[in-house]
Design a protein around this motif. Structure first.
Motif, mmCIF file in Angstrom:
data_model
loop_
_atom_site.group_PDB
_atom_site.id
_atom_site.type_symbol
_atom_site.label_atom_id
_atom_site.label_comp_id
_atom_site.label_asym_id
_atom_site.label_seq_id
_atom_site.Cartn_x
_atom_site.Cartn_y
_atom_site.Cartn_z
ATOM 1 N N VAL A 54 -28.843 -18.207 -66.558
ATOM 2 C CA VAL A 54 -29.804 -17.932 -67.632
ATOM 3 C C VAL A 54 -29.534 -16.603 -68.325
ATOM 4 C CG1 VAL A 54 -32.223 -17.326 -68.015
ATOM 5 C CG2 VAL A 54 -31.657 -19.428 -66.800
ATOM 6 N N GLY A 55 -29.285 -15.555 -67.552
ATOM 7 C CA GLY A 55 -29.091 -14.237 -68.155
ATOM 8 C C GLY A 55 -27.973 -14.227 -69.177
ATOM 9 N N PRO A 91 -36.502 -10.698 -62.834
ATOM 10 C CA PRO A 91 -37.140 -9.791 -63.805
ATOM 11 C C PRO A 91 -36.245 -9.403 -64.971
ATOM 12 C CG PRO A 91 -36.646 -8.644 -61.740
ATOM 13 C CD PRO A 91 -36.441 -10.103 -61.488
ATOM 14 N N GLN A 92 -34.947 -9.275 -64.737
ATOM 15 C CA GLN A 92 -34.058 -8.912 -65.847
ATOM 16 C C GLN A 92 -34.003 -10.022 -66.891
ATOM 17 O OE1 GLN A 92 -32.807 -5.850 -66.293
ATOM 18 N NE2 GLN A 92 -33.974 -5.383 -64.434
ATOM 19 N N ILE A 98 -38.881 -11.691 -72.922
ATOM 20 C CA ILE A 98 -39.961 -10.959 -73.591
ATOM 21 C C ILE A 98 -39.434 -10.228 -74.824
ATOM 22 C CG2 ILE A 98 -41.532 -8.989 -73.312
ATOM 23 C CD1 ILE A 98 -42.018 -10.021 -70.430
ATOM 24 N N ASP A 99 -38.228 -9.673 -74.728
ATOM 25 C CA ASP A 99 -37.614 -9.058 -75.907
ATOM 26 C C ASP A 99 -37.388 -10.096 -77.009
ATOM 27 O OD1 ASP A 99 -37.553 -6.532 -74.820
ATOM 28 O OD2 ASP A 99 -35.477 -6.656 -74.148
ATOM 29 N N VAL A 128 -49.168 -13.545 -63.525
ATOM 30 C CA VAL A 128 -49.765 -12.964 -64.730
ATOM 31 C C VAL A 128 -49.623 -11.439 -64.699
ATOM 32 C CG1 VAL A 128 -51.911 -12.638 -66.024
ATOM 33 C CG2 VAL A 128 -51.371 -14.878 -65.041
ATOM 34 N N HIS A 129 -49.911 -10.837 -63.543
ATOM 35 C CA HIS A 129 -49.751 -9.388 -63.424
ATOM 36 C C HIS A 129 -48.299 -8.992 -63.669
ATOM 37 C CE1 HIS A 129 -53.814 -9.228 -62.132
ATOM 38 N NE2 HIS A 129 -53.612 -9.596 -60.872
ATOM 39 N N GLY A 130 -47.372 -9.783 -63.142
ATOM 40 C CA GLY A 130 -45.958 -9.504 -63.351
ATOM 41 C C GLY A 130 -45.575 -9.540 -64.818
ATOM 42 N N LEU A 131 -46.098 -10.517 -65.548
ATOM 43 C CA LEU A 131 -45.835 -10.595 -66.988
ATOM 44 C C LEU A 131 -46.337 -9.344 -67.701
ATOM 45 C CD1 LEU A 131 -46.765 -14.261 -68.030
ATOM 46 C CD2 LEU A 131 -44.480 -13.253 -67.900
#
Length: 252
Positions: A54-55, A91-92, A98-99, A128-131
């Protein structure tokens, strides 16, 4: 399912590492169709190692591949909570998504928005907190003024659920939305020609931000006996425009 039963999924996943866009593009599309099926079909694609690619795919020069990759991930994000958890363990990659919500070409941005919205509405509280920790509130608020009613509703639903989770856990996500100019944008949506957007915006404002004194000067007073009682109307939820709890899976 019949095609997947032939054992081709790992072979297609391996094609994602190819340098040629003419090879990668159909591979991504095939896998995207696989993960738009049942949770077990989605899991088979995950087990074949799709998340390892994916990255790289999110940074592929060809826009179509980045768009199709986000569509594929959005369908994984519409799966069960365990599958959402696997995404959040990258997370990366989530930062790249998100970018993309903030600044990619619209076709890519739209699909990336579905990913965040699906996680926000279908994930656990920890997801949700992670987002939010990764900057999702700012990214979602950046989409609130686009000329796409469906995406606007999806984003409003995601923001609403993030605010619910934050309120329940004592976290000031309401302040985050305000700091990102999200409140101003949501207030502007009260003038939107789409009735569902208008109703959703009002519901969010009333539920989480209240109504400041002086904002409802046009509301007629209640009559109590011979006196007029100037008060705020009771807040209400408009159930017929709420989305179902859980992920909002796209069908393409």
């Amino acid at each position: 399912q019949a095609v997947m039963n032939e054992g081709i999924t790992p072979l297609v996943v391996n094609l994602l590492a190819h340098e040629s866009a003419s090879i990668v593009t159909p591979a991504v599309r095939i896998l995207g169709n696989f993960v738009s099926g049942s949770d077990s079909q989605t899991q088979a694609v995950i087990d074949a190692g799709v998340l390892n690619h994916v990255g790289r795919l999110l940074e592929f020069p060809k826009k179509t591949i980045r768009k199709e990759t986000c569509w594929l991930i959005s369908n994984i994000a519409a799966g069960n909570k365990q599958q959402i958890g696997l995404l959040m363990q990258q997370p990366q990659d989530m930062l790249k998504i998100i970018d993309a919500v903030r600044e990619a070409e619209w076709e890519v941005r739209k699909e990336a928005t579905w990913i965040i919205a699906n996680i926000a509405t279908g994930g656990k509280e920890e997801h949700v907190h992670g987002l939010v920790d990764l900057g999702a509130i700012d990214a979602l608020c950046s989409v609130l003024d686009v000329a796409d009613a469906k995406i606007t509703l999806v984003v409003l639903d995601a923001i609403e659920n993030i605010l619910k989770v934050g309120t329940a856990c004592g976290r000031d996500y309401i302040g985050y939305v305000d700091e990102c100019d999200g409140l101003d944008k949501i207030e502007n949506l009260q003038e939107h020609q789409n009735n569902n957007i208008y109703a959703k915006a009002i519901n969010i404002i009333e539920t989480f931000f209240g109504v400041e004194e002086g904002e409802d000067e046009n509301i007629l007073p209640d009559v109590e006996g011979d006196n007029f009682a100037f008060g705020l109307p009771p807040s209400h939820k408009i159930d017929d425009v709420n989305f179902d709890d859980g992920a909002l899976q796209q069908q393409q």
